[in-house]
Design an enzyme around this catalytic site. Structure first.
Site, PDB file in Angstrom:
ATOM      1  N   THR A 198       0.892  -1.164   0.000  1.00 39.37           N
ATOM      2  CA  THR A 198       0.000   0.000   0.000  1.00 39.37           C
ATOM      3  C   THR A 198       0.921   1.201   0.000  1.00 39.37           C
ATOM      4  O   THR A 198       2.079   1.080   0.388  1.00 39.37           O
ATOM      5  CB  THR A 198      -0.859   0.024   1.294  1.00 39.37           C
ATOM      6  OG1 THR A 198      -1.690  -1.130   1.360  1.00 39.37           O
ATOM      7  CG2 THR A 198      -1.751   1.238   1.360  1.00 39.37           C
ATOM      8  N   ARG A 208     -12.949  -8.317  -3.812  1.00 37.98           N
ATOM      9  CA  ARG A 208     -12.506  -8.029  -2.451  1.00 37.98           C
ATOM     10  C   ARG A 208     -12.039  -6.583  -2.303  1.00 37.98           C
ATOM     11  O   ARG A 208     -11.342  -6.042  -3.153  1.00 37.98           O
ATOM     12  CB  ARG A 208     -11.373  -8.981  -2.073  1.00 37.98           C
ATOM     13  CG  ARG A 208     -10.786  -8.750  -0.665  1.00 37.98           C
ATOM     14  CD  ARG A 208      -9.529  -7.918  -0.686  1.00 37.98           C
ATOM     15  NE  ARG A 208      -8.883  -7.845   0.630  1.00 37.98           N
ATOM     16  CZ  ARG A 208      -7.878  -7.048   0.935  1.00 37.98           C
ATOM     17  NH1 ARG A 208      -7.374  -6.235   0.003  1.00 37.98           N
ATOM     18  NH2 ARG A 208      -7.347  -7.029   2.149  1.00 37.98           N
ATOM     19  N   ASP A 237      -8.823  -2.474   3.573  1.00 34.62           N
ATOM     20  CA  ASP A 237      -9.040  -1.391   4.529  1.00 34.62           C
ATOM     21  C   ASP A 237      -8.715  -0.011   3.979  1.00 34.62           C
ATOM     22  O   ASP A 237      -9.240   0.996   4.464  1.00 34.62           O
ATOM     23  CB  ASP A 237      -8.191  -1.618   5.776  1.00 34.62           C
ATOM     24  CG  ASP A 237      -6.692  -1.582   5.465  1.00 34.62           C
ATOM     25  OD1 ASP A 237      -6.250  -2.366   4.595  1.00 34.62           O
ATOM     26  OD2 ASP A 237      -5.964  -0.790   6.082  1.00 34.62           O
ATOM     27  N   GLY A 252      -1.076  -3.177   5.571  1.00 32.38           N
ATOM     28  CA  GLY A 252      -0.988  -4.507   6.161  1.00 32.38           C
ATOM     29  C   GLY A 252      -2.155  -5.373   5.753  1.00 32.38           C
ATOM     30  O   GLY A 252      -2.760  -5.169   4.695  1.00 32.38           O
ATOM     31  N   GLY A 308      -5.507  -6.140   5.466  1.00 33.62           N
ATOM     32  CA  GLY A 308      -6.653  -5.252   5.552  1.00 33.62           C
ATOM     33  C   GLY A 308      -7.827  -5.763   6.341  1.00 33.62           C
ATOM     34  O   GLY A 308      -8.518  -5.000   7.023  1.00 33.62           O
TER      35      GLY A 308
END
Length: 339
Positions: A200, A228, A231, A251, A253
């Protein structure tokens, strides 16, 4: 002029909301990350050099906005745009592939001074999803848009669109092939880069007016299926900012969503009186690992203090202050000057 945003600033100021004052100018600072989970043995010298150069360029781009007196949100989007255009990171040009061989991109921004936010999910033709997320915030009554609707909104608002092939990189394609092979054989992922839940980019900034902003952009998980969403575009999970705190996470999510991780960090600072370091450590290095997840985050407070916790072998990370000197690090234990 963005009338809703202006009205929100005026209202917050009239109500005396913490952090929205006419106090003396703050010292600007910008903090970025390019994803947790990186390990030294999986990176050659050229990859490392390219990643460090891209992070330094992102910091300088955001810093230039802050030094011109621009709002924190301008610095955040400027920095993330550079990272999205750099194939070294799992966002924009370097995004990972889904199970079906597509690149599906998510992003979000939040203005801490007004609590306004914008997010997009699952877009496939938007060159810089972070710019579309900001446009959702500023030019629509909504917070989140997804897929074809988000792309139609992008076209209506002059956001740069590209062919899906623009996002393809051979490195990410090979990671998908490896993941598919391991999945078919019932094997665990043999290396961190192929692991599903890492990668990310994000930024948090403090401007001269003492206002904070946060942004996050991602390609999600290698081999993800069924549309999908992680976060990163979910306000409060992977991205959050208020008057006192700004957070961008990276990380696994699913665990950040369940923990409402970004908001929890800011809530601990606001309501429990925890320091930036205490709050960030509690959520990233205690709560999420206890639940079975891992990753990292960057956290910036209104007083300019920041934290960069992570519980993996490394995290692309960096910061820049008023002096304009970019500081970057990649591996765990690597020295990184603090303010």
């Amino acid at each position: 002029m963005n009338v809703p945003r202006l009205a929100a600033r005026i209202l917050l100021g009239c109500l005396g909301i913490a952090g929205v004052t006419s106090a003396s100018a703050a010292e600007p600072v910008l903090v970025i990350h390019g994803g947790a989970g990186v390990i030294r043995k999986g990176m050659d010298a050229q990859d490392e050099s390219d990643a460090r150069e891209a992070m330094a360029a992102a910091l300088k781009a955001g810093h230039a906005q802050l030094m011109q007196g621009k709002p924190a949100l301008d610095a955040v989007t400027a920095a993330i745009t550079v990272l999205e255009d750099s194939p070294q990171f799992n966002a924009g040009k370097g995004a990972v592939f889904t199970h079906e061989g597509r690149n599906e991109l998510d992003a979000a921004v939040m203005d801490g001074a007004t609590l306004q936010a914008g997010a997009v999910a699952g877009v496939q033709t938007v060159r810089n999803p972070i710019l579309l997320a900001r446009t959702v915030m500023e030019k629509s009554p909504h917070v989140m848009m997804a897929r074809e609707g988000a792309e139609a909104f992008a076209a209506d608002n002059g956001i740069t669109l590209v062919e899906p092939a623009y996002f393809r990189t051979e490195k990410r394609w090979q990671q998908l092939q490896k993941a598919l092979k391991e999945e078919a054989g019932g094997q665990a992922h043999s290396d961190v880069e192929t692991a599903k839940h890492f990668g990310t980019v994000g930024a948090v900034a403090l401007d001269r007016d003492g206002h904070l902003a946060a942004g996050t952009s991602t390609g999600g998980m290698t081999n993800k299926r069924w549309g999908r969403i992680g976060d990163s575009p979910i306000i409060g999970a992977g991205t959050y900012a208020d008057a006192g705190c700004a957070v961008s996470g990276t990380g696994w999510g699913e665990y950040y969503i369940r923990a409402v991780a970004a908001h929890d960090i800011c809530a601990r600072i606001k309501y429990a009186g925890q320091s930036v370091d205490e709050a960030a450590y509690a959520v990233i290095n205690r709560e999420i690992p206890l639940a079975g997840g891992n990753g990292g985050a960057i956290v910036l407070a209104a007083d300019g203090h920041f934290a960069m916790p992570f519980n993996t072998d490394g995290m692309y990370r960096g910061w820049i202050g008023a002096d304009g000197v970019p500081h970057v690090a990649i591996f765990a234990g690597e020295p990184l000057p603090s303010r």
